[in-house]
Motif scaffolding. Sequence first.
Motif, PDB file in Angstrom:
ATOM      1  N   ARG A 117       0.817  -1.223   0.000  1.00  0.00           N
ATOM      2  CA  ARG A 117       0.000   0.000   0.000  1.00  0.00           C
ATOM      3  C   ARG A 117       0.849   1.270   0.000  1.00  0.00           C
ATOM      4  NH1 ARG A 117      -4.371  -2.166  -2.122  1.00  0.00           N
ATOM      5  NH2 ARG A 117      -5.598  -3.480  -0.701  1.00  0.00           N
ATOM      6  N   ARG A 119       1.709   3.144  -2.523  1.00  0.00           N
ATOM      7  CA  ARG A 119       1.092   4.157  -3.389  1.00  0.00           C
ATOM      8  C   ARG A 119      -0.057   4.851  -2.679  1.00  0.00           C
ATOM      9  NH1 ARG A 119      -3.218   3.420  -6.908  1.00  0.00           N
ATOM     10  NH2 ARG A 119      -3.450   5.048  -8.493  1.00  0.00           N
ATOM     11  N   GLU A 120      -0.877   4.099  -1.979  1.00  0.00           N
ATOM     12  CA  GLU A 120      -2.025   4.682  -1.292  1.00  0.00           C
ATOM     13  C   GLU A 120      -1.582   5.620  -0.177  1.00  0.00           C
ATOM     14  OE1 GLU A 120      -1.729   1.596  -2.159  1.00  0.00           O
ATOM     15  OE2 GLU A 120      -3.490   1.072  -3.355  1.00  0.00           O
ATOM     16  N   GLY A 123      -0.331   8.791  -1.795  1.00  0.00           N
ATOM     17  CA  GLY A 123      -1.257   9.584  -2.594  1.00  0.00           C
ATOM     18  C   GLY A 123      -2.459  10.132  -1.858  1.00  0.00           C
ATOM     19  N   ILE A 124      -3.020   9.375  -0.920  1.00  0.00           N
ATOM     20  CA  ILE A 124      -4.264   9.793  -0.265  1.00  0.00           C
ATOM     21  C   ILE A 124      -4.079  11.073   0.553  1.00  0.00           C
ATOM     22  CG2 ILE A 124      -6.012   9.127   1.438  1.00  0.00           C
ATOM     23  CD1 ILE A 124      -5.631   6.216   0.394  1.00  0.00           C
ATOM     24  N   LEU A 127      -4.176  13.969  -1.760  1.00  0.00           N
ATOM     25  CA  LEU A 127      -5.527  14.238  -2.259  1.00  0.00           C
ATOM     26  C   LEU A 127      -6.367  14.973  -1.228  1.00  0.00           C
ATOM     27  CD1 LEU A 127      -6.741  11.047  -4.186  1.00  0.00           C
ATOM     28  CD2 LEU A 127      -6.221  13.302  -5.100  1.00  0.00           C
ATOM     29  N   VAL A 134     -12.399  12.662   0.172  1.00  0.00           N
ATOM     30  CA  VAL A 134     -11.854  11.511  -0.548  1.00  0.00           C
ATOM     31  C   VAL A 134     -12.588  10.270  -0.062  1.00  0.00           C
ATOM     32  CG1 VAL A 134      -9.811  10.082  -0.962  1.00  0.00           C
ATOM     33  CG2 VAL A 134      -9.585  12.576  -0.804  1.00  0.00           C
ATOM     34  N   LEU A 136     -12.450   6.205  -0.106  1.00  0.00           N
ATOM     35  CA  LEU A 136     -11.788   4.932  -0.403  1.00  0.00           C
ATOM     36  C   LEU A 136     -12.893   3.908  -0.590  1.00  0.00           C
ATOM     37  CD1 LEU A 136      -8.968   4.775   2.300  1.00  0.00           C
ATOM     38  CD2 LEU A 136      -8.953   5.910   0.091  1.00  0.00           C
ATOM     39  N   LYS A 144      -9.924  -1.204   3.348  1.00  0.00           N
ATOM     40  CA  LYS A 144     -10.242   0.228   3.364  1.00  0.00           C
ATOM     41  C   LYS A 144     -10.013   0.835   4.746  1.00  0.00           C
ATOM     42  CE  LYS A 144     -14.433  -0.699   1.973  1.00  0.00           C
ATOM     43  NZ  LYS A 144     -14.327  -2.142   1.686  1.00  0.00           N
ATOM     44  N   ARG A 250     -12.564   9.921  -5.772  1.00  0.00           N
ATOM     45  CA  ARG A 250     -12.680   8.505  -5.452  1.00  0.00           C
ATOM     46  C   ARG A 250     -11.335   7.807  -5.640  1.00  0.00           C
ATOM     47  NH1 ARG A 250     -17.927   7.846  -9.377  1.00  0.00           N
ATOM     48  NH2 ARG A 250     -19.151   9.539  -8.440  1.00  0.00           N
ATOM     49  N   TRP A 251     -10.974   7.045  -4.646  1.00  0.00           N
ATOM     50  CA  TRP A 251      -9.758   6.226  -4.736  1.00  0.00           C
ATOM     51  C   TRP A 251     -10.202   4.765  -4.690  1.00  0.00           C
ATOM     52  CZ3 TRP A 251      -4.485   8.121  -4.391  1.00  0.00           C
ATOM     53  CH2 TRP A 251      -3.534   7.119  -4.475  1.00  0.00           C
ATOM     54  N   LEU A 253      -9.933   0.931  -4.459  1.00  0.00           N
ATOM     55  CA  LEU A 253      -8.941   0.006  -3.922  1.00  0.00           C
ATOM     56  C   LEU A 253      -9.149  -1.375  -4.507  1.00  0.00           C
ATOM     57  CD1 LEU A 253      -8.893   0.944  -0.134  1.00  0.00           C
ATOM     58  CD2 LEU A 253      -7.039   1.278  -1.765  1.00  0.00           C
TER      59      LEU A 253
END
Length: 803
Positions: A117, A119-120, A123-124, A127, A134, A136, A144, A250-251, A253
């Motif tokens: 995770r 990248r998450e 990035g989150i 954002l 945001v 998830l 999540k 929206r992300w 997953l």
Amino acid sequence: MRPADDAFGWRFVEFGTQLRRRRRSEDLTQRALARAANCSEHTIKKLEQGLRRPSPQMATSLAGALGLTAEERTAFVRAGTGAADTHPSDGGAVGPLTTILGAETMTVHCWDTLVGRTRELAGIPNLLQQSRLVTLHGPGGVGKSRIAAEVARRDDSGPTLWVEFKHLDRDDTVDAHVGRSLQVGRSGSAPLRQRVIARLGNDNWLVVLDNCEGHTVEVADWCAAVLDACPFVRVLVTSRVVTYLPGEVRWPLSGLSTSAPTDSDRPSFRSDAASLFVERASATDQRTGGVARSLDADAMAAITSICERLDGLPLAIELAAGRADLYSPVTLAERLGQDQRLLQLGGAHDEPRYTNLDDMVMWSYELLDDDERRCLRAVSIFRGSFEIGAAHAVSGKEQPLHEFEQTFARLVGSSLISRSSDEASTFHVLETIRATVAVMKSRSEADRLDRRHAEYFAERAELAEPKMWGNTLAATLSDLARHHADFSAAVESSCARGDAATARRITGALFRYWDIRGHIAEGLALCRLADAADGDSSADIDARSANALGTLALFAGEGEEAVSALERAVELSQAFGIGHELAHALVHLGLSAEFADDSASATRMLHEAIAVARHYDERALEGWAQILIGSDHLRHERFDAADESVSRALTLVTGVDGEGVAWVLVGQAAISVLSDADIHLVEVERALQACIELRSGWGISVVGILAGISATRLGRRDLAAELLAASDLLLALTGSTHQPMMNEWRAKLIDSIGVAAVQSGDDEPDLADDALEVIDSIDTLVDRLLKSTTNRSGTDPAATGAN
């Protein structure tokens, strides 16, 4: 012991009485308070009866759920525990993630490590600074809440509020639920929402609203009001369903990666999903070091298989890893293939939907309306990716397309249908969801869906078959590969219900795809199944199906079976005047004679095939007959005659058959390499790239042998040995066997390398049992050969055209 007999017993009774009085003043049932405080109803009963002493964290959570003021909260906590408030406004520790957390200095505690995770987590937070709302979203068990907890734990830009919605009653309000987490009481002159907004104020809050599915409309309304009134508040929502609020980012997953990154520093674990499995499985038995101590190639292959079958979903992987104390990875993979119900946690748990994959899916399924449930049951029949049009056709078109698209979009928004990563217009259903939903169909519904599914893919195969004879071959093969599993399933289901015609329509149309893409063993098994199936079919379908069986059997080394099927195709084609099938059968009977070292019969059969192909204007098949005549000349070292036949073939297949062009280039490379002792890497490279474009395993394997012969002439026996090993492995992965001419070239290469070098472990490349990886290895090795030529001559042969 009765409460009165305990030194602190009467204090517990007094606290229980106070708890009951305050609960009733807030008009809360024991169940509602338990959900708000994130404990069990049984715990509330024991506390109110004075039979249990609350922990400081429990007392603080109850105070928050009751909406007590700071002064009331301190007295309340002391009454229950004799301790100070564990959530003072100036700091303090809190309980684990499963506690409702509302203090401004909240600390999120996570009991386990978060695998992957990266990248998450990068990035989150960015954002949230840009968008302030945001979501998830993803299927149940994808992680999540765990990712949101890690984001919240790392956030130091302001106070944090965590609000858990999984226990929210249908008749409870979002305002009341959030208000309890913020210790905002129900009583007051201003409306509750205004008091919540005032509490949030102008501070840089991070508000995490967890598990919002089932409450998305109310949550969306609350977010809109709060974000409008509080300019610095950021909201992170976790839900299986998106809120569809303007400004929402929206992300989506998906599961953990099941393949290792190319720069992986964890070669033994290979992927995030496998790493999670090994970590959790090893925890089941620390006395021996668990699974990590006994990892070998078979165990890692089994772990990868488990993770792929479970779509990389962390919860599913953890449930599987929990069985590591009972089964080895290999046995677990086998058992999981038989029964997904194996994945259940033992012991007590307050959330059944998190201990059982079926219950996890059912939780989402029960939130759907009738149209959504019907659509989900329909699309669960797809084994691979599919388009909306395919889903509409298989569903029976019970809804008009525009209505179906809306239903479909809601299922995508609910994370029950996922977008495929390769194309925005294709979708898939996770295996964990598909397996659960599949059993919800009635027998009659399942039969209808099976028939529609098979008919749809039979038509799709028949539409694709003529495109495999033109310049669109590469694109057509790629499209067919996306639906590989569904074609196989359609053949199997058709045979199971005695629909031989549909099964043979598919095998007759697809055998060329299976041949080129190296699925010979699987394709042959399906052709045999269709050939033996009950039911009647037309002569043209039977002739095409017999050709399919004979061709794949030939390439698999099953000569007698191949000849029998091809002769049957000739008989049917002659009787009913089916020119294409007749020419095809004759060409492959000629090839079978070549494989049997019967040059005379091969030449006779191939010339007969040329006459038939000319009569029916089948240029591609005439070209194939010329290619095979050329290969017979080549085997007998008649190089000029071979070159003449291959040149005729090139004229015939250009523009009408991409595979034929690729094999002409292979033939030209073979003539160049075998006819003299020079280095002919330009021709080899050209043939290799043509075969790679089609992912023709057999063709790439042949070119690998030719490249190996060239490598020995450059003095690179090391590269030659690697090319030989890679070519042998690739041929085995396609399900093909070494044919006589290739065996002769292979023997020539081994003789040039030296038997000792071939048998040396140091010269064997470290190749995975994956065709794409082997193809990449061969491509890389040939590129290294080209660079060797450049270094020796000082010029680039590809640029100058020199050999």
